[in-house]
Design a protein around this motif. Structure first.
Motif, PDB file in Angstrom:
ATOM      1  N   ASN A 144      17.161 -59.687  -8.621  1.00 27.68           N
ATOM      2  CA  ASN A 144      16.513 -60.607  -9.552  1.00 27.68           C
ATOM      3  C   ASN A 144      14.989 -60.582  -9.456  1.00 27.68           C
ATOM      4  N   ARG A 145      14.440 -60.095  -8.346  1.00 32.25           N
ATOM      5  CA  ARG A 145      12.979 -60.009  -8.226  1.00 32.25           C
ATOM      6  C   ARG A 145      12.393 -59.008  -9.215  1.00 32.25           C
ATOM      7  N   THR A 146      13.157 -57.928  -9.493  1.00 29.17           N
ATOM      8  CA  THR A 146      12.646 -56.846 -10.341  1.00 29.17           C
ATOM      9  C   THR A 146      13.604 -56.447 -11.450  1.00 29.17           C
ATOM     10  N   GLU A 147      14.782 -57.057 -11.492  1.00 27.58           N
ATOM     11  CA  GLU A 147      15.870 -56.635 -12.380  1.00 27.58           C
ATOM     12  C   GLU A 147      16.131 -55.129 -12.248  1.00 27.58           C
ATOM     13  N   GLY A 148      16.148 -54.699 -10.992  1.00 24.54           N
ATOM     14  CA  GLY A 148      16.558 -53.333 -10.693  1.00 24.54           C
ATOM     15  C   GLY A 148      15.459 -52.298 -10.610  1.00 24.54           C
ATOM     16  N   ILE A 175      22.011 -45.423 -22.550  1.00 21.64           N
ATOM     17  CA  ILE A 175      22.071 -45.797 -21.137  1.00 21.64           C
ATOM     18  C   ILE A 175      22.523 -47.252 -21.022  1.00 21.64           C
ATOM     19  N   LEU A 176      23.390 -47.513 -20.071  1.00 20.51           N
ATOM     20  CA  LEU A 176      23.866 -48.871 -19.840  1.00 20.51           C
ATOM     21  C   LEU A 176      22.671 -49.827 -19.766  1.00 20.51           C
ATOM     22  N   PRO A 177      22.640 -50.877 -20.597  1.00 17.16           N
ATOM     23  CA  PRO A 177      21.450 -51.740 -20.660  1.00 17.16           C
ATOM     24  C   PRO A 177      21.000 -52.297 -19.316  1.00 17.16           C
ATOM     25  N   LEU A 178      21.926 -52.610 -18.426  1.00 15.88           N
ATOM     26  CA  LEU A 178      21.534 -53.194 -17.142  1.00 15.88           C
ATOM     27  C   LEU A 178      20.848 -52.184 -16.221  1.00 15.88           C
ATOM     28  N   ARG A 402      13.212 -63.097 -17.219  1.00 14.96           N
ATOM     29  CA  ARG A 402      14.276 -62.112 -17.439  1.00 14.96           C
ATOM     30  C   ARG A 402      13.841 -61.129 -18.523  1.00 14.96           C
ATOM     31  N   VAL A 403      14.141 -59.857 -18.286  1.00 11.73           N
ATOM     32  CA  VAL A 403      13.793 -58.805 -19.238  1.00 11.73           C
ATOM     33  C   VAL A 403      15.052 -58.180 -19.838  1.00 11.73           C
ATOM     34  N   LEU A 404      16.057 -57.969 -19.006  1.00  8.10           N
ATOM     35  CA  LEU A 404      17.278 -57.295 -19.451  1.00  8.10           C
ATOM     36  C   LEU A 404      18.185 -58.243 -20.233  1.00  8.10           C
TER      37      LEU A 404
END
Length: 417
Positions: A144-148, A175-178, A402-404
């Protein structure tokens, strides 16, 4: 064919011109040439001490139980996801303290759902990956700090994280959105393609090192085959009208050179396949459904100059392996001229490519050996990750930012796994 070509071939095979077969066992004496410049330095980098990786401990249903259900996954061309996991568990770059980690790794075996023929079915992969990401984002604070953005994933499917083996459907899925912010480590690489995101690390497909080692032939065996290929030219079952499979490139090879004595090509896959590659000067590495295949690894390991027929391909560890110097690139549209292209290469150029291919570090970088060895593909992946450090401060999100979009993608992907 012009007489000069036959003279060229006669010199090549009869005048002790050919560089002999070079085993890929490190430490054995062989004609070789060091890779010059920055590429050689990068290839020999040691990633230890340059990064720390935290490996998430996931429930075994995401990895070990899947493998127990079908051990064939250990031997297919997508097995890098399994061996990378095993390597990291005992690697000196692993840290048990996530607070000091540079990178986070989520071990999910998304290619280990096989058909009776041993081909991976990607249809459950998006739900499996989503489930794993939901788990780590709920149980640890680091996603959650960087959303991956400081996480990496192994996605060795035909078209990577697009999770489909047919290109049209892979492009449609995207590409898978997450995974849009994560670093993807994948075998698929093609420039300007929706299934290759910027910053991905392209790796070689898995080829079993021990199996290849057992097929080595005497070092002084001459290379008496000019051009070698074994594989499909048409895929009648999936492309009955022809022309779509391999964008017609393999069909063009067959139609133009099936009767050419310089070309040893066939759909048959003999028990002497590895031995034959060690007797060949050039090994064709055309695209199939995807631009990559294990032939590229096999050609490098056995010192056979890879003839790469796949427009816009992004090759494994391209910042470390000088592909232009060891291979031959042929545009798909130029396949009908393949004989002219290859017989026109000067002997001294062929010799230099063979000497570079004989470099042990070149071969080692293409393999995922057990146990790991310095400079192997595991270490090249780590080198690629280390070169991305430090992370840009902009990847860290504000609290509650949140971005994703967690609900984006096909409806079927949103079902629980």
């Amino acid at each position: 064919m012009e007489i000069w070509r036959w003279v060229f071939i006669g010199i090549l095979f009869l005048a002790d011109f050919v560089v002999k077969v070079e085993p890929f066992k490190l430490g054995r004496s062989q004609p070789t040439e060091r890779i010059s410049g920055s590429a050689g330095d990068v290839l020999e980098d040691d990633p230890v001490g340059r990064l720390k990786v935290f490996v998430y401990e996931l429930p075994s249903k995401y990895n070990k139980k899947i493998l127990q259900k079908d051990p064939r996954c250990l031997n297919h061309m997508f097995a890098a996801e399994i061996f990378m996991h095993r390597f990291l568990l005992s690697s000196p770059v692993r840290t048990l303290n996530p607070e000091e980690a540079d990178w986070f790794y989520t071990p999910v075996y998304t290619t280990c759902d096989l058909t009776a023929n041993g081909l991976p079915l990607p249809f459950k992969s998006p739900r499996m990956m989503r489930s794993a990401i939901q788990l780590i984002s709920s149980n640890w604070p680091y996603w959650n700090r960087t959303e991956g953005a400081d996480h990496f994933f192994l996605v060795p499917h035909d078209f990577g994280a697009c999770f489909h083996y047919q290109e049209e459907k892979a492009i449609e899925r995207g590409i898978l959105p997450l995974l849009q912010r994560a670093t993807l480590v994948q075998t698929f690489g093609q420039r300007n393609h929706v299934c290759l995101k910027e910053g991905s690390i392209t790796i070689p497909p898995y080829a079993p090192p021990q199996k290849m080692q057992t097929h080595l032939i005497p070092e002084k065996t001459p290379r008496s085959i000019f051009v070698y290929f074994r594989g499909l030219f048409y895929d009648v079952g999936n492309d009955p009208e022809g022309g779509y499979y391999a964008r017609g490139a393999r069909a063009a090879v067959w139609e133009n050179f099936k009767d050419n004595p310089l070309f040893d090509i066939s759909t048959e896959h003999p028990t002497t396949y590895y031995e034959d590659m060690q007797r060949a000067v050039f090994c064709l590495c055309p695209l199939g459904w995807a631009p990559w295949s294990p032939r590229l690894v096999e050609a490098v390991i056995f010192g056979c100059i890879p003839v790469i027929i796949a427009d816009d391909i992004v090759l494994p560890f391209a910042d470390a392996i000088p592909w232009e110097e060891i291979g031959v690139f042929v545009d798909e549209k130029d396949v009908p001229n393949l004989d002219t292209i290859l017989t026109s290469i000067p002997p001294e150029v062929i010799l230099r490519k063979q000497r570079l291919l004989a470099n042990p570090s070149m071969k080692q970088a293409m393999l995922f050996p057990q146990p790991a060895q310095p400079g192997d593909a595991f270490h090249q992946v780590l080198n690629g990750l280390a070169r991305k450090l430090p992370h840009d401060k902009g990847v860290y999100l504000k609290p509650d930012e949140r971005v994703l979009n967690w609900t984006a993608g096909p409806v079927g992907d949103l079902k629980p796994w």
